[in-house]
Design a protein around this motif. Structure first.
Motif, PDB file in Angstrom:
ATOM      1  N   TYR A 169       0.735  -1.778  -0.198  1.00 48.12           N
ATOM      2  CA  TYR A 169       0.128   0.139   0.578  1.00 48.12           C
ATOM      3  C   TYR A 169       0.564   1.091  -0.150  1.00 48.12           C
ATOM      4  O   TYR A 169       0.535   2.023  -0.530  1.00 48.12           O
ATOM      5  CB  TYR A 169      -0.878  -0.155   1.606  1.00 48.12           C
ATOM      6  CG  TYR A 169      -1.073   1.292   1.716  1.00 48.12           C
ATOM      7  CD1 TYR A 169      -2.043   2.189   1.207  1.00 48.12           C
ATOM      8  CD2 TYR A 169      -1.182   1.633   3.137  1.00 48.12           C
ATOM      9  CE1 TYR A 169      -2.706   3.345   1.390  1.00 48.12           C
ATOM     10  CE2 TYR A 169      -1.194   3.046   3.502  1.00 48.12           C
ATOM     11  CZ  TYR A 169      -2.560   4.394   2.749  1.00 48.12           C
ATOM     12  OH  TYR A 169      -2.220   4.931   3.175  1.00 48.12           O
ATOM     13  N   ASP A 173       1.618   4.002  -2.556  1.00 48.41           N
ATOM     14  CA  ASP A 173       1.232   5.874  -2.631  1.00 48.41           C
ATOM     15  C   ASP A 173       1.985   6.581  -2.793  1.00 48.41           C
ATOM     16  O   ASP A 173       1.676   8.166  -3.667  1.00 48.41           O
ATOM     17  CB  ASP A 173       0.900   5.602  -1.444  1.00 48.41           C
ATOM     18  CG  ASP A 173       0.413   6.967  -0.712  1.00 48.41           C
ATOM     19  OD1 ASP A 173      -0.593   7.918  -1.577  1.00 48.41           O
ATOM     20  OD2 ASP A 173       1.089   7.454   0.300  1.00 48.41           O
ATOM     21  N   THR A 273      -7.246   0.387  -6.323  1.00 50.83           N
ATOM     22  CA  THR A 273      -6.174   1.975  -6.553  1.00 50.83           C
ATOM     23  C   THR A 273      -5.641   0.666  -7.288  1.00 50.83           C
ATOM     24  O   THR A 273      -4.827   1.484  -8.809  1.00 50.83           O
ATOM     25  CB  THR A 273      -4.798   1.148  -5.549  1.00 50.83           C
ATOM     26  OG1 THR A 273      -5.318   2.309  -4.011  1.00 50.83           O
ATOM     27  CG2 THR A 273      -3.769   1.983  -6.210  1.00 50.83           C
ATOM     28  N   SER A 274      -5.334  -0.740  -7.565  1.00 51.96           N
ATOM     29  CA  SER A 274      -5.156  -1.305  -8.863  1.00 51.96           C
ATOM     30  C   SER A 274      -5.874  -0.975 -10.534  1.00 51.96           C
ATOM     31  O   SER A 274      -5.203  -1.327 -10.830  1.00 51.96           O
ATOM     32  CB  SER A 274      -4.408  -3.078  -8.475  1.00 51.96           C
ATOM     33  OG  SER A 274      -3.406  -3.125  -7.278  1.00 51.96           O
ATOM     34  N   HIS A 277      -4.382   1.985 -11.101  1.00 50.43           N
ATOM     35  CA  HIS A 277      -3.748   2.177 -11.903  1.00 50.43           C
ATOM     36  C   HIS A 277      -3.662   1.722 -13.459  1.00 50.43           C
ATOM     37  O   HIS A 277      -2.662   2.039 -14.191  1.00 50.43           O
ATOM     38  CB  HIS A 277      -2.583   1.501 -10.502  1.00 50.43           C
ATOM     39  CG  HIS A 277      -2.325   2.465  -9.893  1.00 50.43           C
ATOM     40  ND1 HIS A 277      -0.996   2.123  -8.481  1.00 50.43           N
ATOM     41  CD2 HIS A 277      -2.632   4.059  -9.230  1.00 50.43           C
ATOM     42  CE1 HIS A 277      -1.254   2.722  -7.802  1.00 50.43           C
ATOM     43  NE2 HIS A 277      -1.412   3.557  -8.175  1.00 50.43           N
ATOM     44  N   TYR A 333      -5.098  11.293 -10.168  1.00 54.13           N
ATOM     45  CA  TYR A 333      -5.600  10.368 -10.505  1.00 54.13           C
ATOM     46  C   TYR A 333      -4.341   9.370 -10.502  1.00 54.13           C
ATOM     47  O   TYR A 333      -4.900   8.498  -9.877  1.00 54.13           O
ATOM     48  CB  TYR A 333      -6.767   9.752 -11.290  1.00 54.13           C
ATOM     49  CG  TYR A 333      -8.441  10.581 -10.897  1.00 54.13           C
ATOM     50  CD1 TYR A 333      -9.588  10.613  -9.791  1.00 54.13           C
ATOM     51  CD2 TYR A 333      -8.938  11.365 -11.657  1.00 54.13           C
ATOM     52  CE1 TYR A 333     -10.099  11.095  -9.452  1.00 54.13           C
ATOM     53  CE2 TYR A 333      -9.925  12.420 -11.097  1.00 54.13           C
ATOM     54  CZ  TYR A 333     -10.421  12.171 -10.482  1.00 54.13           C
ATOM     55  OH  TYR A 333     -11.776  12.953 -10.163  1.00 54.13           O
ATOM     56  N   ALA A 336      -3.493   7.635  -6.677  1.00 56.38           N
ATOM     57  CA  ALA A 336      -5.151   6.609  -6.876  1.00 56.38           C
ATOM     58  C   ALA A 336      -5.432   6.431  -4.607  1.00 56.38           C
ATOM     59  O   ALA A 336      -6.533   6.413  -4.506  1.00 56.38           O
ATOM     60  CB  ALA A 336      -5.407   5.101  -7.285  1.00 56.38           C
ATOM     61  N   THR A 337      -3.747   6.125  -3.841  1.00 52.65           N
ATOM     62  CA  THR A 337      -4.892   5.933  -2.576  1.00 52.65           C
ATOM     63  C   THR A 337      -4.984   6.665  -1.702  1.00 52.65           C
ATOM     64  O   THR A 337      -6.592   6.926  -1.194  1.00 52.65           O
ATOM     65  CB  THR A 337      -3.657   5.754  -2.415  1.00 52.65           C
ATOM     66  OG1 THR A 337      -2.325   6.506  -1.971  1.00 52.65           O
ATOM     67  CG2 THR A 337      -2.718   3.922  -2.474  1.00 52.65           C
ATOM     68  N   TYR A 355     -13.289   7.964  -6.424  1.00 51.63           N
ATOM     69  CA  TYR A 355     -12.793   6.619  -7.108  1.00 51.63           C
ATOM     70  C   TYR A 355     -13.764   6.392  -8.148  1.00 51.63           C
ATOM     71  O   TYR A 355     -13.346   6.241  -9.176  1.00 51.63           O
ATOM     72  CB  TYR A 355     -13.556   5.794  -6.025  1.00 51.63           C
ATOM     73  CG  TYR A 355     -12.888   3.519  -6.435  1.00 51.63           C
ATOM     74  CD1 TYR A 355     -11.552   3.541  -7.362  1.00 51.63           C
ATOM     75  CD2 TYR A 355     -14.030   3.165  -6.858  1.00 51.63           C
ATOM     76  CE1 TYR A 355     -11.008   2.882  -7.893  1.00 51.63           C
ATOM     77  CE2 TYR A 355     -13.712   1.680  -7.901  1.00 51.63           C
ATOM     78  CZ  TYR A 355     -13.161   1.800  -8.049  1.00 51.63           C
ATOM     79  OH  TYR A 355     -11.976   0.365  -8.727  1.00 51.63           O
TER      80      TYR A 355
END
Length: 391
Positions: A169, A173, A273-274, A277, A333, A336-337, A355
């Motif tokens: 994580y 980040d 997050t993935s 990403h 974005y 994302a975290t 999100y």
């Protein structure tokens, strides 16, 4: 159509392409070493030791004060405060003892009780005007401790996570938005400019359907980019897990909300997050290819791509007038975290940074850029055909 392994060889056979990859890996290794070493300085046990030293120092001051001339009322107040400090010190020592043998449930239960009788009691009494960030920190810490108590897991210092899931994580980040994207831009700039010779796009001369060709190429380069992403972060997820333990996929991460108490399990944060990403990596691939088509030069492609993407990422949240429209800026974005934890929304007072909006905006931008590339390539092909006809 070029096979997938040919694109793979083009990217990884060039020795210079290993330089940005090596830098990215070294940064991840450095972060792991720093976070691992920080455990002894700012970890759970170290922080309790520090608190005890402070309380013992204050207790000594109280002892000196009590030895002087005081009226009975002041003496009783100071004596009660000193006794309270002694109890807290004893409880901290007990928590340290339980933590050292891995009984995190009991250690955290002690700390939860101390927080309820001290920090939380002070906040809820409203006698003092505490800073909002302090209140958010205390409530967030309290909620995490309650969840970790049930999981019998050690708490980790925010920003210094070093165990498998939590370190992954933290990498997503801190390393992805700048270091990884810059590495990816370097690799893509080299790959996409190989098709140009003396300002001529050799692919335009191929007797193929350009739309199918370009889509196939973008898909394969995109898959290679995802492979680099997965291997890089996956490798250090495993290394951190083997060195420091994996912790748990249910480890709680604090969310920026008005209640101050909401958390998100780390597995869900990593999963969401993935997804973002994956979309931002696609945007990076398409954008670098577009710049390559327009400039036809490797160094110019690298410079312009880095300037526009990395520059936009670095400016995120740092220009006050843009705060109100940050949800319309695609580079927002890449963090994302911080979008998912609502940190960017909180810091910029913009609740539209979400999100869902990130998925929508980046998807629209990707479709627009793909359409633009197809338009440019089809027009260029048409111009070449006309040139041959006229010649």
């Amino acid at each position: 159509m070029k096979p997938f392994n040919l694109y793979l060889k083009q990217i990884f056979k060039a020795r210079l392409n290993w330089l940005p990859l090596s830098v990215s890996i070294l940064v991840m290794a450095f972060l792991l070493v720093m976070n691992t070493s920080s455990e002894s300085k700012v970890g759970f046990i170290a922080s309790l030791d520090d608190n005890n030293e402070i309380m013992q120092y204050i207790s000594s001051d109280y002892e000196d004060t009590l030895s002087g001339d005081l009226d009975s009322k002041d003496r009783n107040k100071i004596f009660e405060a000193q006794e309270s400090l002694k109890q807290n010190i004893a409880q901290n020592l007990k928590a340290i003892e339980r933590a050292k043998v891995g009984d995190w449930s009991e250690a955290l239960a002690i700390q939860i009780d101390l927080m309820e009788r001290n920090e939380l009691a002070d906040i809820e009494s409203k006698i003092h005007n505490f800073d909002e960030n302090y209140i958010r920190y205390i409530y967030g810490k309290y909620q995490r401790y309650k969840i970790l108590q049930g999981l019998n897991l050690p708490p980790e210092f925010e920003g210094g996570e070093s165990r498998g899931y939590t370190f992954l994580y933290r990498m997503l980040d801190t390393i992805f938005p700048i270091i990884f994207i810059l590495c990816l831009i370097t690799l893509l700039s080299d790959s996409f400019t190989r098709q140009f010779y003396d300002q001529i796009d050799l692919e335009d001369l191929f007797p193929v359907n350009q739309v199918t060709w370009q889509l196939d190429k973008l898909v394969k380069i995109y898959l290679i980019s995802l492979l680099v992403y997965g291997v890089s972060f996956g490798l250090f997820f495993i290394v951190a897990g083997l060195v420091n333990g994996f912790s748990s996929y249910q480890y709680p991460i604090s969310i920026y909300t008005d209640t101050y108490r909401e958390t998100l399990p780390v597995w869900r944060l990593i999963a969401q997050t993935s997804v973002i990403h994956a979309l931002t990596i696609l945007m990076t691939v398409i954008w670098v290819y577009l710049i390559a088509i327009l400039t036809k030069e490797k160094l110019i492609t690298l410079f312009v791509s880095a300037l526009t993407l990395i520059g936009g990422i670095l400016l995120t949240g740092n220009i006050a007038p843009l705060a109100k429209v940050m949800h319309f800026i695609p580079t927002t974005y890449f963090f994302a975290t911080r979008v998912i934890t609502q940190q960017l929304a909180y810091e910029n007072v913009n609740q539209a940074i979400t999100y869902q909006n990130g998925l929508l905006l980046v998807s629209i931008v990707n479709l627009f850029l793909i359409a633009l590339i197809m338009l440019i390539k089809s027009k260029r092909l048409h111009s070449i055909i006309q040139l041959f006809k006229n010649g």
